[in-house]
Design a protein around this motif. Structure first.
Motif, short mmCIF file in Angstrom:
data_model
loop_
_atom_site.label_atom_id
_atom_site.label_comp_id
_atom_site.label_asym_id
_atom_site.label_seq_id
_atom_site.Cartn_x
_atom_site.Cartn_y
_atom_site.Cartn_z
N ASP A 87 -0.37 -20.83 -5.01
CA ASP A 87 0.36 -20.65 -6.22
C ASP A 87 -0.48 -19.52 -6.59
OD1 ASP A 87 1.49 -23.00 -6.99
OD2 ASP A 87 0.23 -23.98 -7.34
N ALA A 88 -1.90 -19.59 -6.15
CA ALA A 88 -2.97 -17.81 -6.45
C ALA A 88 -2.82 -17.05 -6.07
CB ALA A 88 -4.59 -18.00 -5.75
N MET A 89 -1.14 -16.96 -4.38
CA MET A 89 -1.35 -15.87 -3.90
C MET A 89 0.12 -15.94 -4.38
SD MET A 89 -2.87 -14.27 -0.94
CE MET A 89 -1.79 -14.33 -0.17
N ILE A 90 1.21 -16.62 -5.37
CA ILE A 90 2.14 -16.08 -5.58
C ILE A 90 1.74 -15.36 -6.77
CG2 ILE A 90 4.09 -17.15 -6.83
CD1 ILE A 90 4.10 -19.76 -4.75
N ALA A 91 0.50 -15.68 -7.71
CA ALA A 91 0.93 -15.00 -9.11
C ALA A 91 0.11 -13.58 -8.45
CB ALA A 91 -0.45 -15.70 -9.30
N SER A 142 -6.09 0.42 -12.41
CA SER A 142 -6.68 -0.52 -13.63
C SER A 142 -5.73 -1.54 -13.87
CB SER A 142 -5.92 0.45 -15.36
OG SER A 142 -4.53 0.49 -14.87
N SER A 143 -5.73 -1.92 -13.04
CA SER A 143 -4.77 -3.58 -12.48
C SER A 143 -6.21 -4.67 -12.39
CB SER A 143 -4.05 -3.16 -11.35
OG SER A 143 -4.76 -3.32 -10.45
N PRO A 144 -6.05 -6.09 -12.28
CA PRO A 144 -6.53 -6.38 -12.03
C PRO A 144 -6.60 -6.64 -10.61
CG PRO A 144 -4.84 -7.84 -12.97
CD PRO A 144 -4.45 -6.58 -12.77
N LEU A 145 -6.26 -6.30 -9.82
CA LEU A 145 -6.20 -6.53 -8.67
C LEU A 145 -7.12 -5.42 -7.90
CD1 LEU A 145 -2.95 -5.29 -7.96
CD2 LEU A 145 -3.91 -8.06 -6.82
N ARG A 146 -7.90 -4.11 -8.55
CA ARG A 146 -8.24 -3.30 -8.27
C ARG A 146 -9.97 -3.45 -9.24
NH1 ARG A 146 -7.55 1.23 -6.22
NH2 ARG A 146 -5.50 0.03 -4.70
N MET A 147 -9.89 -4.19 -10.06
CA MET A 147 -11.07 -4.46 -10.61
C MET A 147 -11.89 -6.10 -10.27
SD MET A 147 -11.65 -2.16 -13.17
CE MET A 147 -10.58 -1.11 -14.47
N LYS A 152 0.88 -1.49 -0.32
CA LYS A 152 -0.27 -0.49 -0.14
C LYS A 152 0.99 1.65 -0.60
CE LYS A 152 -3.75 2.53 2.24
NZ LYS A 152 -4.88 2.63 3.29
N ASP A 153 1.82 1.43 0.75
CA ASP A 153 2.47 2.69 1.00
C ASP A 153 4.05 2.27 -0.65
OD1 ASP A 153 2.21 2.36 3.48
OD2 ASP A 153 3.80 1.41 4.36
N SER A 154 3.83 1.98 -0.70
CA SER A 154 5.05 1.59 -1.95
C SER A 154 4.27 1.90 -3.83
CB SER A 154 5.33 0.69 -2.69
OG SER A 154 4.44 -0.51 -2.64
N VAL A 155 2.63 1.43 -4.22
CA VAL A 155 2.36 0.94 -5.23
C VAL A 155 0.51 1.19 -4.50
CG1 VAL A 155 4.03 0.11 -6.70
CG2 VAL A 155 2.19 -1.29 -5.11
N GLY A 156 0.19 1.29 -4.01
CA GLY A 156 -1.73 1.89 -3.66
C GLY A 156 -1.94 0.38 -3.46
N VAL A 157 -1.74 -0.57 -3.26
CA VAL A 157 -2.75 -2.49 -3.43
C VAL A 157 -2.86 -2.42 -1.84
CG1 VAL A 157 -1.75 -4.55 -3.72
CG2 VAL A 157 -0.95 -3.47 -5.19
N ILE A 207 0.72 -7.82 -8.64
CA ILE A 207 1.28 -6.98 -7.62
C ILE A 207 2.83 -6.28 -8.05
CG2 ILE A 207 2.18 -6.11 -5.78
CD1 ILE A 207 0.72 -7.81 -4.07
N ARG A 208 4.31 -7.28 -8.59
CA ARG A 208 4.90 -6.83 -9.74
C ARG A 208 4.96 -6.21 -11.23
NH1 ARG A 208 7.48 -11.99 -7.33
NH2 ARG A 208 7.93 -11.65 -5.47
N ALA A 209 4.23 -6.46 -11.06
CA ALA A 209 3.65 -5.32 -13.03
C ALA A 209 3.41 -4.33 -12.68
CB ALA A 209 2.52 -6.55 -13.42
N VAL A 210 2.62 -4.08 -11.43
CA VAL A 210 2.16 -2.61 -10.87
C VAL A 210 3.58 -1.66 -10.33
CG1 VAL A 210 0.94 -1.01 -9.35
CG2 VAL A 210 -0.07 -3.23 -9.99
N GLU A 211 4.47 -2.96 -10.22
CA GLU A 211 5.47 -1.95 -9.39
C GLU A 211 6.80 -1.88 -10.37
OE1 GLU A 211 6.49 -4.09 -4.73
OE2 GLU A 211 6.86 -4.95 -7.23
#
Length: 956
Positions: free
Chosen positions: A870-874, A891-896, A820-825, A879-883
């Motif tokens: 595996d789900a948590m690792i994916a 606009s990430s699959p996390l927020r959607m 959350k601090d670094s990229v808002g996740v 998150i790394r893609a956001v980083e």
């Protein structure tokens, strides 16, 4: 010629233990290799402090097979006598429609579901609970209702506390209770009032406005059958700023003017007679309904309507749903669970019968009661109420014993009211033939009985109280009256939800383990579900012996000397344990001891329970490793030495570790004269390995709906037994109907003597099938599984706390705050994205905000653990893609997330592929759970609160 295995080797294949425990021998070895330890024994040696380990196995009978355990349990069941009970007093025989019994009560899609804190994957049970709220609000004539409480008596006690908080115009410390309230309600209210310095006045209802009080409790109809028009009395109370609570029979309300129309401020009661079996006293869903202005002080859960990310209506828990966790010692209630499964059954009973069907049931009961009175009057009996619904109390004089025994000979139970009166309560199962038999029991002649005409009796409902207002007008109560329609409705709701029958539910501190079918089967046996809690003792011998056997097994598992199964939730167990400590201090002339030390990491129910028993909460700090700060503990124990009542400590800790200093914690408290309360929420990591009663605990509450396999039922039922050391045994909860009890026993904490007795066979069956070695193995594999998940995830997420040797207990806390601090996740983003992988989220932001607490339990296979990892690792890769800046968090699959079926079609303008959004791993397309709604807007729901079924126009 190959050798045939020995009989003993062959018989092992019938054992239940490997059915309950998910990982097989090969899986266990592979998991140990990941951890870098040689054996499970070595892992336990590195995890559980040697100073508290059991030197010997539990002294329990050896495990038995599934067939054998049912045979043993049938032996208990056969010793019960299932008579027709006309005892009433808030408990009635009822008919559970078969379509509801099979598809809710006996359906793991409903009984294995968790509390709907994650609303997107709980839309089915949330809709059913919203139906319940609507049903209660309509029938009571109130503006808002909650999603159930534990039982009628505790609901009345909660209403008392609600009125004390809300009645700011009246500073009286007196609470008036009408003397024709149910006896068990009066006892529970008295017990709840004492620690709060509330004085309970019990007197005839007509005197309510004559006493100085902040609120009054009225029974409607009264426990002896009388139906009274309280409208003028309620106005008189209001003129003196006295609030009014009415404990009302919801079936009677189909014929009687509602409490809301009479002017009541709060309505409470039980929904048991809406299709829920007697269950020897529980579990049953109580209700509470009140004015809209009280909504933020309403205890328990409240289901509300909000909107999702697509602007569509969606359900969620609203407002104060977890306020006892957030507000802690300032909470308005310590209730954490409810009776969700039973509330669902009651709501579906209303949907199945509809308003007219319910009224027909009520009218038929009432007509039979009127006919019974007519026949009794013809036999010269009197003293019966002029106005009544289903209950008659008859003056029987010196014939009382003879009539009572004649009823027993006819396998009928009547209610004894003093020495010269008998009560008769009719119900949905009563027939005209039963009325004839009752009249013969009362000595009516054959010829007179044969001349009885059921169609000539007049109503006994006074004209001023005949209900004219409509109820259950929402279409949901008129669309599902055929079995086909009801079956499909229930299936459609279940398909919207994620329960343990579909996926692992990795909730830390909540222990969502296997609820085996064999354990569940006895719940539906008539010998367990059709017995009234107040039957003569010889009719419940088997039940009570089974309960005593379970108490003995729980004492052995915990190392304590005595146990009470009366508390019907963990919150009630906490409350009972603290009351026992309070009573113990008072008995020793140390009533001034009222300080309760509670670590900052504790469950929110702990400080809430402490304040409910009149204790002052003092928070003890935790150190950087999550352990109780022993220096801070010594300082505060010394400071409050003269007034120290107790410490409440969870073990293993809420942070998921076995604290090395637990014996020192206990010694410090005992040195200063206090008692040690060990919260048993995490007992499933200790059974067979260590016993809290042996390493310093004086009292613990247990969660049978966690460690001992009673299912969560979408948020209840639960059982929270309280187990104590010998010196506290005299202070366990009492009840007028318990067989033997000390005079020092505290007041009842539940309406029925054994609380939710109907589900106790589940835990008894589990413990008998597991045996001493199996119970210990369950704890060992729970610890192994947690450490395996922790190890696999530690390369991708920080694991917040570990023990001295770097291992966790049965759960682990994964820290998401840095994202959350670094990229808002946020932790919410991760929880919602897990839905797309077909998983219920772990426990969010407890006990540390911004974290996930994960508990895999011993029941999940290595394959399922790996699927979750595996789900948590994916998700970490996303998150790394956001980083890396591949897409923004918004606009990430996390927020959607979660993605729904509408994401399969139409325009796609997101920076990740459609396939990544809806099928994030290749295994999903074959067995995909489709979330029925998008992410739900919580803020909108609280700002635009709707807590009953929306009108159909809202869906247009």
């Amino acid at each position: 010629m190959s050798k045939i295995p020995s009989y003993a080797e062959l018989a092992q294949n019938d054992a239940f233990v490997p059915r309950h425990i998910g990982p097989n021998a090969n899986d266990i070895q592979a998991m140990l290799e990941v951890l870098g330890v040689d054996s499970v024994d070595a892992l336990i040696d590195n995890t559980v402090p040697a100073t508290i380990r059991n030197p010997n196995p539990l002294n329990l009978a050896p495990a038995v097979t599934e067939d054998k355990v049912l045979e043993e349990l049938k032996g208990y069941a056969d010793r019960n006598k299932v008579y027709k009970s006309f005892i009433g007093a808030g408990y009635y025989r009822t008919i559970t429609p078969a379509v509801i019994q099979r598809n809710i009560l006996e359906n793991p899609a409903w009984y294995t579901a968790y509390t709907p804190y994650q609303p997107e994957i709980s839309q089915g049970r949330l809709e059913a609970l919203l139906n319940f709220q609507t049903m209660i609000a309509d029938l009571t004539g109130m503006e808002i209702a909650n999603a159930s409480l534990l039982d009628e008596a505790t609901a009345a006690a909660e209403a008392m506390a609600l009125c004390r908080r809300m009645n700011t115009k009246n500073k009286s410390l007196n609470f008036f209770v009408a003397d024709d309230c149910h006896p068990q309600t009066i006892e529970v209210v008295k017990g709840r009032a004492a620690p709060l310095d509330i004085n309970v006045i019990v007197a005839p209802a007509e005197q309510a406005s004559q006493h100085d009080s902040f609120a009054v409790l009225l029974q409607y109809p009264g426990t002896f059958g009388d139906v009274r028009d309280y409208k003028d009395l309620i106005k008189q109370c209001h003129d003196k700023s006295v609030q009014v609570i009415m404990a009302a029979d919801i079936l009677a309300l189909t014929m009687l003017t509602s409490p809301g129309e009479l002017g009541a401020d709060v309505a409470v009661g039980s929904s048991q007679r809406f299709g829920v079996p007697l269950f020897f006293g529980g579990p049953h869903a109580a209700y509470m309904a009140t004015k809209d202005q009280f909504r933020r002080s309403l205890p328990g859960r409240l289901v509300g309507v909000s909107i999702d990310s697509n602007g569509e209506s969606a359900y969620r828990l609203a407002l104060q749903t977890r306020e006892q966790h957030i507000r802690r010692q300032n909470a308005t209630s310590n209730i954490c669970t409810a009776q969700a499964l039973l509330a669902v059954i009651a709501s579906m009973y209303a949907c199945y019968h509809g308003p007219e069907g319910l009224k027909r049931i009520a009218q038929r009961i009432h007509r039979l009661a009127c006919s019974l009175k007519q026949g009794l009057q013809a036999a010269s009996f009197d003293g019966m109420p002029e106005h009544f619904f289903d209950t008659l109390t008859v003056s029987t004089g010196d014939k009382t014993d003879a009539i009572y025994n004649a009823a027993l000979a006819a396998e009928m139970n009547l209610r004894r009211v003093g020495d010269d009166r008998l009560g008769i309560s009719l119900d949905e199962t009563t027939t005209a033939e039963d009325v004839v038999t009752l009249l013969k029991v009362f000595g009516q002649s054959e010829s007179t009985v044969e001349g009885l005409n059921l169609d000539t009796v007049a109503t006994a409902i006074p004209a001023s109280l005949e209900r004219t207002s409509p109820y259950l007008e929402h279409p949901v109560f008129s669309q599902h009256h055929s079995e086909t329609a009801m079956l499909r409705y229930l299936r459609s709701l279940a398909d919207k939800d994620l329960a343990l029958d579909r996926t692992m539910i990795p909730l830390g501190s909540c222990t969502m383990k296997l609820n085996a079918t064999t354990e569940m089967m006895p719940v539906s046996w008539p010998e367990f579900c059709d017995i009234h809690p107040f039957v003569p003792l010889d009719q419940s011998e088997g039940y009570r012996d089974m309960i005593a056997s379970l108490e003995d097994m729980l004492c052995e598992a915990t190392g304590y000397d005595a146990c009470s199964l009366q508390p019907n939730a963990g919150s009630q167990g906490e409350y009972a344990g603290l009351l026992a400590i309070r009573a113990y201090h008072v008995s020793r002339g140390e009533g001034q001891r009222n300080v309760c030390l509670i670590p900052s990491s504790a469950h929110g129910t702990n400080p809430a329970s402490a304040q409910m028993v009149g204790m002052k909460v003092v928070v003890v700090a935790c150190d950087s490793k999550g352990n109780v700060d022993l220096n801070d503990l010594r300082e505060k124990a010394e400071k409050h030495s003269e007034d120290l009542a107790a410490i409440m400590v969870t073990y293993p800790s809420t942070h998921g570790v076995f604290e090395e200093g637990i014996r020192e914690v206990c010694d410090i408290i005992h040195h200063h004269g206090g008692q040690v309360y060990i919260d048993g929420a995490n007992l499933n990591a200790m059974v067979g390995l260590c016993q809290p009663g042996k390493f310093g605990g004086d009292v613990s509450h247990l969660n049978l709906h966690k460690t001992f396999c009673i299912p969560h039922g979408g948020g209840g039922p639960g059982v929270g037994p309280v187990a104590v050391a010998e010196h506290l045994a005299p202070f366990l909860p009492g009840h007028p109907l318990l067989v033997s009890q000390s005079k020092e026993r505290i007041d009842p904490v539940s309406a029925a003597p054994y609380g939710s007795a109907g589900i106790l066979p589940i835990s008894w069956t589990y413990m008998r099938m597991m045996g001493p070695q199996g119970l210990a193995e369950a704890s060992r594999i729970a610890i192994l599984s947690a450490n395996y998940v922790s190890k696999r995830l530690s390369e991708h997420y920080p694991v917040l706390y570990t023990g001295t040797n770097g291992y966790v207990a049965h759960e682990c806390i994964v820290d998401m705050r840095g994202f959350k601090d670094s990229v808002g996740v946020t932790v919410d983003d991760i929880a919602k994205r897990l839905i797309d992988f077909g998983f219920h989220a772990p426990t969010m932001s407890f006990p540390v905000p911004g974290t996930l607490m994960i508990e895999p339990t011993e029941s999940e296979s290595k394959e399922e653990l790996d699927r979750f990892c595996d789900a948590m690792i994916a998700i970490r890769e996303e998150i790394r893609a956001v980083e890396r800046g591949e897409y923004s968090i918004d606009s990430s699959p996390l927020r959607m997330a979660p993605h729904t079926t509408r994401d399969l079609v139409g325009e796609w303008n997101r920076p990740y592929t459609r396939e990544q959004g809806v099928f994030p791993v290749a295994s999903l397309p074959a067995d995909k759970y489709w979330c029925p709604v998008g992410r739900i807007d919580n803020v909108y729901g609280d700002r635009n609160l709707v807590c009953s079924c929306p009108s159909m126009s809202d869906y247009e």
